[in-house]
Design a protein around this motif. Structure first.
Motif, PDB file in Angstrom:
ATOM      1  N   GLU A  34       0.737  -1.304  -0.133  1.00 15.84           N
ATOM      2  CA  GLU A  34      -0.061  -0.129   0.053  1.00 15.84           C
ATOM      3  C   GLU A  34       0.692   1.319   0.039  1.00 15.84           C
ATOM      4  N   GLU A  35       0.523   2.121  -0.903  1.00 12.90           N
ATOM      5  CA  GLU A  35       1.315   3.574  -0.743  1.00 12.90           C
ATOM      6  C   GLU A  35       0.885   4.566   0.380  1.00 12.90           C
ATOM      7  N   VAL A  36       1.553   4.794   1.064  1.00 15.47           N
ATOM      8  CA  VAL A  36       1.303   5.595   2.245  1.00 15.47           C
ATOM      9  C   VAL A  36       1.958   6.796   2.045  1.00 15.47           C
ATOM     10  N   PRO A  37       1.046   8.196   1.892  1.00 11.64           N
ATOM     11  CA  PRO A  37       1.791   9.412   1.747  1.00 11.64           C
ATOM     12  C   PRO A  37       2.527   9.736   3.126  1.00 11.64           C
ATOM     13  N   VAL A  38       3.672  10.427   2.949  1.00  6.86           N
ATOM     14  CA  VAL A  38       4.623  10.580   4.135  1.00  6.86           C
ATOM     15  C   VAL A  38       3.939  11.671   4.895  1.00  6.86           C
ATOM     16  N   ALA A  39       3.060  12.750   4.021  1.00  7.64           N
ATOM     17  CA  ALA A  39       2.311  13.705   4.715  1.00  7.64           C
ATOM     18  C   ALA A  39       1.487  13.272   5.917  1.00  7.64           C
ATOM     19  N   LEU A  40       1.249  11.909   5.960  1.00  4.25           N
ATOM     20  CA  LEU A  40      -0.039  11.493   6.859  1.00  4.25           C
ATOM     21  C   LEU A  40       1.013  11.644   8.274  1.00  4.25           C
ATOM     22  N   PHE A  41       2.479  11.398   8.216  1.00  3.84           N
ATOM     23  CA  PHE A  41       2.995  11.547   9.472  1.00  3.84           C
ATOM     24  C   PHE A  41       3.086  13.069  10.041  1.00  3.84           C
ATOM     25  N   PHE A  42       2.761  13.773   9.451  1.00  3.91           N
ATOM     26  CA  PHE A  42       2.902  15.161   9.640  1.00  3.91           C
ATOM     27  C   PHE A  42       1.757  16.095   9.597  1.00  3.91           C
ATOM     28  N   ARG A  43       0.679  15.424   9.738  1.00  5.08           N
ATOM     29  CA  ARG A  43      -0.744  15.817   9.644  1.00  5.08           C
ATOM     30  C   ARG A  43      -0.995  16.685  10.736  1.00  5.08           C
ATOM     31  N   ALA A  44      -2.141  17.572  10.670  1.00  4.59           N
ATOM     32  CA  ALA A  44      -2.538  18.631  11.771  1.00  4.59           C
ATOM     33  C   ALA A  44      -3.711  17.661  12.445  1.00  4.59           C
ATOM     34  N   PRO A  45      -3.793  18.491  13.556  1.00  3.88           N
ATOM     35  CA  PRO A  45      -5.187  17.788  14.387  1.00  3.88           C
ATOM     36  C   PRO A  45      -6.336  17.418  13.694  1.00  3.88           C
ATOM     37  N   GLU A  46      -6.691  18.665  12.943  1.00  4.67           N
ATOM     38  CA  GLU A  46      -8.034  18.550  12.159  1.00  4.67           C
ATOM     39  C   GLU A  46      -8.086  17.400  11.043  1.00  4.67           C
ATOM     40  N   GLU A  47      -7.091  16.868  10.513  1.00  2.00           N
ATOM     41  CA  GLU A  47      -6.728  15.802   9.748  1.00  2.00           C
ATOM     42  C   GLU A  47      -6.749  14.323  10.311  1.00  2.00           C
ATOM     43  N   MET A  48      -6.818  14.421  11.693  1.00  2.00           N
ATOM     44  CA  MET A  48      -7.078  12.972  12.287  1.00  2.00           C
ATOM     45  C   MET A  48      -8.222  12.315  12.692  1.00  2.00           C
ATOM     46  N   GLY A  49      -8.038  11.174  12.703  1.00  2.00           N
ATOM     47  CA  GLY A  49      -9.460  10.369  12.944  1.00  2.00           C
ATOM     48  C   GLY A  49     -10.016  10.746  14.306  1.00  2.00           C
ATOM     49  N   PRO A  50     -11.252  10.230  14.570  1.00  2.00           N
ATOM     50  CA  PRO A  50     -11.799  10.542  15.855  1.00  2.00           C
ATOM     51  C   PRO A  50     -11.016  10.078  17.174  1.00  2.00           C
ATOM     52  N   VAL A  51     -10.314   8.846  17.179  1.00  2.00           N
ATOM     53  CA  VAL A  51      -9.825   8.372  18.334  1.00  2.00           C
ATOM     54  C   VAL A  51      -8.453   9.300  18.602  1.00  2.00           C
ATOM     55  N   GLU A  52      -7.827   9.522  17.712  1.00  2.00           N
ATOM     56  CA  GLU A  52      -6.593  10.556  17.661  1.00  2.00           C
ATOM     57  C   GLU A  52      -7.195  11.874  18.359  1.00  2.00           C
ATOM     58  N   ALA A  53      -8.137  12.412  17.702  1.00  2.00           N
ATOM     59  CA  ALA A  53      -8.640  13.429  18.094  1.00  2.00           C
ATOM     60  C   ALA A  53      -9.116  13.597  19.706  1.00  2.00           C
ATOM     61  N   ALA A  54      -9.776  12.529  19.976  1.00  2.00           N
ATOM     62  CA  ALA A  54     -10.097  12.407  21.389  1.00  2.00           C
ATOM     63  C   ALA A  54      -8.961  12.478  22.255  1.00  2.00           C
ATOM     64  N   ALA A  55      -8.028  11.450  21.944  1.00  2.00           N
ATOM     65  CA  ALA A  55      -6.920  11.418  22.781  1.00  2.00           C
ATOM     66  C   ALA A  55      -6.041  12.691  23.106  1.00  2.00           C
ATOM     67  N   LEU A  56      -6.134  13.490  21.899  1.00  2.00           N
ATOM     68  CA  LEU A  56      -5.289  14.933  22.057  1.00  2.00           C
ATOM     69  C   LEU A  56      -6.215  15.881  23.070  1.00  2.00           C
ATOM     70  N   GLU A  57      -7.549  15.604  22.849  1.00  2.00           N
ATOM     71  CA  GLU A  57      -8.278  16.372  23.698  1.00  2.00           C
ATOM     72  C   GLU A  57      -8.332  15.967  25.197  1.00  2.00           C
ATOM     73  N   LEU A  58      -8.321  14.525  25.429  1.00  2.00           N
ATOM     74  CA  LEU A  58      -8.178  14.133  26.758  1.00  2.00           C
ATOM     75  C   LEU A  58      -6.773  14.289  27.546  1.00  2.00           C
TER      76      LEU A  58
END
Length: 161
Positions: A34-58
């Motif tokens: 699978e091709e994974v864009p390296v930009a994924l590792f540098f994404r902003a919080p608003e580009e994250m899925g719900p689990v990651e967003a909740a983790a950052l909030e908690l």
């Protein structure tokens, strides 16, 4: 010296040097690639899925970010004024963390002292897979937050094609 992590380290380096279209070819559990864009590792919080967003909030207090990568999670927490300790094995990712202002960057969980205490422990984007072993003492930490995520970050983000 080349390691099994060298392709990821090389891809992070290419991205940091300006190749915003850099991709990483990853083998999947079902035998394909699978091709994974390296930009994924540098994404902003608003580009994250719900689990990651909740983790950052908690997240609160002193943070331990396991398998931190170049800082997609560590940097937003640092910007919120939280104290972040990042554990990351890749030299290029550690350089990115330091360049972004994360001062406490470790290359191995073995560098954590037994006396160190954290209010929040994060292992997002499969970060726990990078740890051979880690023992978390939680009995004396009322209100401690521990978030572990093992998910398909590609399909749960804007980077899914």
């Amino acid at each position: 010296m080349a390691t099994s992590w060298s392709p990821l380290d090389d891809a992070l380096r290419a991205y940091r040097r300006g190749d915003r279209d850099a991709v990483l070819l990853m083998r999947t559990d079902v035998g394909g690639t699978e091709e994974v864009p390296v930009a994924l590792f540098f994404r902003a919080p608003e580009e994250m899925g719900p689990v990651e967003a909740a983790a950052l909030e908690l997240a609160r207090g002193r943070i331990l970010d396991l398998g931190s990568g170049p800082g997609a999670h560590a940097v937003p927490m640092l910007q919120r004024g939280l104290a972040v300790t990042a554990v990351e094995i890749l030299p290029e990712a550690r350089a990115a963390l330091r360049d972004a202002g994360v001062e406490d960057v470790r290359s191995d969980v073995g560098a954590l002292g037994p006396e160190e205490r954290f209010d929040t422990v994060l292992a997002l984007m499969n970060g726990l897979g990078l740890c051979a072993s880690i023992r978390l003492r939680t009995q004396d930490r009322v209100g401690q937050v521990i978030v572990v995520e093992k998910s398909d970050v590609i399909s749960s983000s804007k980077f899914h094609r």
